[in-house]
Write a protein that holds these residues in place. Structure first.
Motif, PDB file in Angstrom:
ATOM      1  N   THR A 117       0.975  -1.070  -0.417  1.00  0.00           N
ATOM      2  CA  THR A 117       0.043   0.192   0.142  1.00  0.00           C
ATOM      3  C   THR A 117       0.540   0.899  -0.237  1.00  0.00           C
ATOM      4  N   LYS A 118       0.314   2.656   0.028  1.00  0.00           N
ATOM      5  CA  LYS A 118       0.373   3.704  -0.445  1.00  0.00           C
ATOM      6  C   LYS A 118      -0.101   4.581   0.909  1.00  0.00           C
ATOM      7  N   TRP A 134       6.292   9.347  -3.716  1.00  0.00           N
ATOM      8  CA  TRP A 134       5.462   8.524  -3.882  1.00  0.00           C
ATOM      9  C   TRP A 134       4.869   8.420  -5.080  1.00  0.00           C
ATOM     10  N   ASN A 135       4.996   9.257  -5.980  1.00  0.00           N
ATOM     11  CA  ASN A 135       3.672   9.300  -7.188  1.00  0.00           C
ATOM     12  C   ASN A 135       5.066   9.647  -8.138  1.00  0.00           C
ATOM     13  N   VAL A 136       5.991   9.098  -7.978  1.00  0.00           N
ATOM     14  CA  VAL A 136       6.668   9.435  -8.927  1.00  0.00           C
ATOM     15  C   VAL A 136       6.650   8.877 -10.676  1.00  0.00           C
ATOM     16  N   ALA A 137       6.033   8.230 -10.842  1.00  0.00           N
ATOM     17  CA  ALA A 137       5.600   7.019 -11.793  1.00  0.00           C
ATOM     18  C   ALA A 137       4.440   8.082 -12.333  1.00  0.00           C
ATOM     19  N   ASP A 138       3.843   9.445 -11.734  1.00  0.00           N
ATOM     20  CA  ASP A 138       2.607  10.220 -12.197  1.00  0.00           C
ATOM     21  C   ASP A 138       3.558  11.319 -12.938  1.00  0.00           C
ATOM     22  N   TRP A 139       4.995  12.124 -12.537  1.00  0.00           N
ATOM     23  CA  TRP A 139       5.829  12.795 -13.064  1.00  0.00           C
ATOM     24  C   TRP A 139       5.054  13.046 -14.617  1.00  0.00           C
ATOM     25  N   THR A 140       5.576  14.499 -15.163  1.00  0.00           N
ATOM     26  CA  THR A 140       5.526  14.609 -16.376  1.00  0.00           C
ATOM     27  C   THR A 140       5.926  15.415 -16.630  1.00  0.00           C
TER      28      THR A 140
END
Length: 568
Positions: free
Chosen positions: A71-72, A559-565
């Motif tokens: 989880t996060k 925590w949400n680096v996959a969502d950075w654009t």
């Protein structure tokens, strides 16, 4: 306090570490060599990729780029599933409370997540991680593990965690901020959880792969082509650059040579807040609270009953000290307006409804309380002496050491000085001193000042991670935690009523928990084993060309680096 105090620091390798993605069987992403790149700047190397070992924050930064937990927690404190299909609850049958008061939690994992070498992430990896943590010789402690009696595999993608009692924080046992799942087929259990090589050369299940680590200079990450979320991450390469000097990190942000500055201090945030090339993300709530830790035992003692403090064992003195400190002046003059006054542990949602009245800054009232407590300035030198005080020697001046840690820097030093001046105004002499945090928070065998009781008042910041304050309250206020190395009740606060109330927190009834937290809050407000002052800033600076960066007190900025654009 940006360091753990439960574990010994990991021995950092003083070598250049090169890790090629090809070693992990995943090949090299073509986009990584020619596509988009961003740079994160931090002041020092992470000790490794395991945030449970050193908890410097920089380990969590790189850990969340490469490894996943069950989880996060998002910035608002909402826990969400990552490696698991859904959150187990009583309603969906995932949580069962047994007649004997024990609890079983069944987890069902996603079946589409693989390690970067192509092998699936399974329940076997969870059991491997659990057994490594529990190893009596090479394991460690993690929050919530004390109630766990075992973990059983059901099949390749499901398992059940058995608890001796109800653990309200069960959702973050193998997730949240510090704990991730490690690969059973890659990590060497014999090396131990805190020291294994895979903590330096991780096999990724997350959005990025470690490509290169040049100690003292940079870490390079490339996107993981086997990451389970389609189309993510969109940024091909992330360079984490080691830049010790604060002003250089600021300049890099201004000039566009860096895209993320982790943990922007109040000074840095103030410097950058109006820069046209930089955005500032400030957490919606704060975690760290600057506070005074009062030793209720005499300096050098750990027994407040047999050897009480000559100064602080009288609650009227503790109340007077709080009344004598002008929190607003300190916050405004030193902390650039970012600090917010705090006077109770329960100031964050969802446990912030206790209605504990804010104490008043009242130096005259403080003087009156000190008089009542038998601390009187008879010789007119401006410093009070014991004249019938509780536990002090007759004629003893009210003079003690006010200690803080040196690594924080100028804001904390100035805060220490202002507190000393304000206490001097009511007749209390403070001798200001500083120690390295590693000495202040070491275990008792290593000469830790707090664990051995070798202090009078300490000043530093701390607060609970995640959304559940239970473990924090246990560590700081439960009687058992006053035993050296069993917790951080270093003020040696002993209150059976608090102990009983803490026991009532182990329920899944949130209404009962909120009521109990408020009962604890009232007692702590009356007893003042610690004096809470104000929050410190949790913020991250990022480039205006970058989107999706959101500061998060419950984890770290990646925590949400996959969502950075990146802007096109």
């Amino acid at each position: 306090m940006q360091t753990t105090k439960f574990l010994k620091a990991f021995s950092q390798l003083g070598l250049v570490v090169l890790v090629l993605a090809s070693l992990f069987g995943c090949g090299k992403s073509p986009a990584a060599s020619s596509g988009s790149t961003i740079t994160i700047v931090i002041p020092e190397d992470p000790p490794n990729f395991n945030a449970m070992v050193g908890d410097t924050g920089y380990d969590a930064l790189v850990m969340h780029m490469t490894l996943l937990g069950l989880t996060k927690i998002d910035p608002q404190g909402v826990i969400y599933p990552v490696l698991t299909k859904e959150l187990p609850t009583q309603e969906n049958g995932g949580v069962v409370i047994n007649e004997d008061g024990s609890m079983d939690v069944t987890w069902t994992m996603r079946e589409d997540v693989t390690w970067s070498d192509g092998k699936p992430v399974t329940a076997e990896d969870v059991l491997f991680t659990y057994n490594a943590i529990m190893d009596p010789n090479t394991g460690t402690w993690i929050p919530g593990i004390d109630l766990v009696t075992g973990v059983d595999k059901i099949n390749d993608y499901s398992f059940v965690v058995h608890y001796s009692g109800i653990d309200p924080s069960y959702l973050t046992l193998f997730g949240g901020r510090q704990v991730v799942i490690w690969p059973a087929h890659y990590c060497d259990a014999a090396q131990g959880f805190s020291a294994w090589d895979c903590g330096i050369k991780p096999l990724s299940s997350g959005p990025y792969l470690l490509q290169e680590w040049v100690t003292g200079d940079h870490l390079t990450f490339v996107r993981n082509p086997k990451y389970y979320e389609a189309g993510k991450p969109s940024i091909d390469k992330v360079i984490v650059r080691i830049v010790p000097d604060t002003s250089v990190r600021e300049t890099m942000m201004r000039q566009g040579d860096a895209d993320v500055l982790m943990w922007a201090t109040e000074q840095v945030a103030d410097d950058l807040k109006n820069d046209t090339n930089v955005n500032l993300s400030i957490s919606s709530a704060s975690r760290f609270v600057m506070r005074l830790y009062l030793n209720l035992a005499a300096k050098g003692s750990i027994d407040p009953a047999a050897d009480p403090s000559p100064f602080f064992s009288d609650v009227r003195v503790r109340q007077a000290i709080r009344m004598a400190i002008d929190v607003d002046t300190i916050a405004g003059s030193v902390w650039h307006g970012f600090a917010q006054p705090v006077w109770t542990e329960f100031f964050r949602p969802p446990y912030d409804g206790c209605n504990i009245a804010r104490p008043k800054f009242d130096p005259e009232g403080a003087k009156a309380l000190l008089e009542q407590a038998g601390w009187i300035d008879e010789n007119g030198d401006g410093i009070r002496e014991c004249k019938g005080c509780m536990n002090g020697q007759e004629g003893q001046p009210f003079e003690f050491e006010l200690l803080t840690y040196s690594e924080y820097g100028e804001p904390l030093t100035l805060t220490q000085q202002l507190i000393g001046e304000q206490l001097k105004n009511v007749g209390i002499q403070t001798n200001l001193n500083q120690s390295q945090g590693s000495v202040m928070w070491a275990d008792s065998a290593s000469g830790g000042l707090e664990q051995n009781g070798n202090f009078e008042i300490d000043l530093y910041d701390d607060g609970y991670a995640g959304v559940d304050p239970t473990a924090f309250i246990v560590q700081y206020y439960q009687s058992d935690s006053a035993t050296p190395d069993y917790g951080w009740n270093v003020g040696r606060y002993i209150n059976p009523e608090i102990d009983a109330l803490i026991g009532n927190l182990y329920t899944l009834d949130e209404s009962q928990r909120k009521t109990t937290f408020c009962e604890i809050a009232k007692i702590l407000d009356n007893d003042l084993p610690q004096i809470l002052l104000f929050t410190t800033l949790n913020a991250d600076a990022y480039s205006t060309r970058l989107s999706g960066v959101e500061s998060n007190i419950n984890v770290v900025v990646t925590w949400n680096v996959a969502d950075w654009t990146l802007a096109k």
